[in-house]
Design a protein around this motif. Sequence first.
Motif, PDB file in Angstrom:
ATOM      1  N   ALA B  26     125.005  -5.056 -52.122  1.00 53.64           N
ATOM      2  CA  ALA B  26     124.089  -6.029 -51.872  1.00 53.64           C
ATOM      3  C   ALA B  26     124.779  -5.859 -50.336  1.00 53.64           C
ATOM      4  O   ALA B  26     125.695  -6.118 -50.230  1.00 53.64           O
ATOM      5  N   ASP B  27     123.189  -7.207 -49.328  1.00 47.55           N
ATOM      6  CA  ASP B  27     124.419  -7.348 -47.982  1.00 47.55           C
ATOM      7  C   ASP B  27     125.021  -8.173 -48.260  1.00 47.55           C
ATOM      8  O   ASP B  27     124.723  -9.618 -48.697  1.00 47.55           O
ATOM      9  N   MET B  29     123.664 -11.232 -45.404  1.00 47.05           N
ATOM     10  CA  MET B  29     122.760 -11.744 -45.317  1.00 47.05           C
ATOM     11  C   MET B  29     122.385 -12.242 -47.141  1.00 47.05           C
ATOM     12  O   MET B  29     122.254 -13.223 -47.448  1.00 47.05           O
ATOM     13  N   PHE B  30     122.500 -11.606 -47.947  1.00 46.95           N
ATOM     14  CA  PHE B  30     122.542 -12.117 -49.744  1.00 46.95           C
ATOM     15  C   PHE B  30     123.386 -13.303 -49.955  1.00 46.95           C
ATOM     16  O   PHE B  30     123.063 -13.522 -50.419  1.00 46.95           O
ATOM     17  N   THR B  33     122.991 -16.664 -47.870  1.00 48.22           N
ATOM     18  CA  THR B  33     122.379 -17.071 -48.259  1.00 48.22           C
ATOM     19  C   THR B  33     122.310 -17.697 -50.198  1.00 48.22           C
ATOM     20  O   THR B  33     122.579 -18.759 -50.411  1.00 48.22           O
ATOM     21  N   THR B  34     123.616 -16.792 -50.924  1.00 49.74           N
ATOM     22  CA  THR B  34     122.979 -17.131 -51.736  1.00 49.74           C
ATOM     23  C   THR B  34     124.278 -17.476 -53.144  1.00 49.74           C
ATOM     24  O   THR B  34     124.468 -19.192 -53.417  1.00 49.74           O
ATOM     25  N   THR B  35     125.559 -17.352 -51.953  1.00 48.10           N
ATOM     26  CA  THR B  35     126.663 -18.350 -52.190  1.00 48.10           C
ATOM     27  C   THR B  35     126.449 -19.668 -51.345  1.00 48.10           C
ATOM     28  O   THR B  35     127.484 -20.719 -52.037  1.00 48.10           O
TER      29      THR B  35
END
Lengths: 262, 105
Positions: B26-27, B29-30, B33-35
């Motif tokens: 995962a990068d 950015m992912f 935004t997710t955490t």
Amino acid sequence: MNSKNSPAPGRLTHPVDPRTVARWAARYARSRTISFLVQWVLVVFMVAAIGVAAGLTSSAYEQGNFGIFTLSIALMAVVFLAMAWFSLSQWGAELVWTITLWWYGEEGYAEAAGRQPIPGWLTALGGGLVAYHLAGAMLVSFGLLRLQWLQPFSALYMTPYLCALIVRQRLGWWAWLWPALYGIHALALLWGAPLRFPPPWRLLDLIVPVFGYGLLAILAGHLYSRYALYKLKQLTRSVAADLESAEDADQEADSPPSENAP
Amino acid sequence: MKDLDRVIHEPARLRILTLLAGLEAADFMFLLTTTGLTKGNLSSHMDKLEKAGYVSVRKTFVGRVPHTEYTITPEGAAALDRHWRELDEIRNLRPGGEGNASGAS
């Protein structure tokens, strides 16, 4: 802003098993379909271009127009070479990658676990798919295959090919919609279901199932990925709350009773 | 009572590692935004996880834009699995017995 100190939107009130987060992360990653949408457009373009060229070849053959006949054969060859180059070149892969990253934007990139690189035999089958459709178009051109049977002819190769691709790439449930519906459509046609366009639009008998079922599968995957992402964010942000309460239990178990007394 | 792995036990790092456990990669950015963490916090936690050998980092360029990808290492996956089992044991020590989480599936 530390999320620990801020209200997390959609945080669950019940305890969350952290392993659930990993499961939803996997479901989300397997349902990211934008890269497939980009590739799907190219497949559709290939089939449509070959279909148009086949139609041209057929009418030119009937009319004895050697110029258009040669031109349409050349068009099919050019499409075939362009698609083969795009499928195999690094440039094609980078283009799909760049468009995908741009499309997802601030959502970021997540890759599903367990995906294996596409082996040589499957790549060869991809090339074979193009050659097979080219052969189908030629059969139609020379009157050896009726245009109305081109979709079942296509499904004979495309359905198992897509199945092999899905298994190899460990795609989500959504991906199975494409080969399943495409195969069922072919069987329905063979059994005489009225799923045909009138004569001037016969090419759509092939193009619409490819467009329609492919798009349906990709949209289903994309919608599911929206739900999976929502669920993932909700669960991820709830893990901390659950962990903190577990930590409290840990401290209570480790501490002597007198330390807890006021 | 077993000592929990403090690198993983920190809630933000547990979130990150748990997310990565379900993915190949995962990068930044992912994960951001997710955490729901800030860039600074995430960067700091990723640094700690990398130093502990729990994640590996791959830096590339997409055009001219730098792109950082993270992957959980086998050591990280093993440590996380161990940590989950230890957490289960802790939950079972709670009054009332089974405190095992029954989150959404």
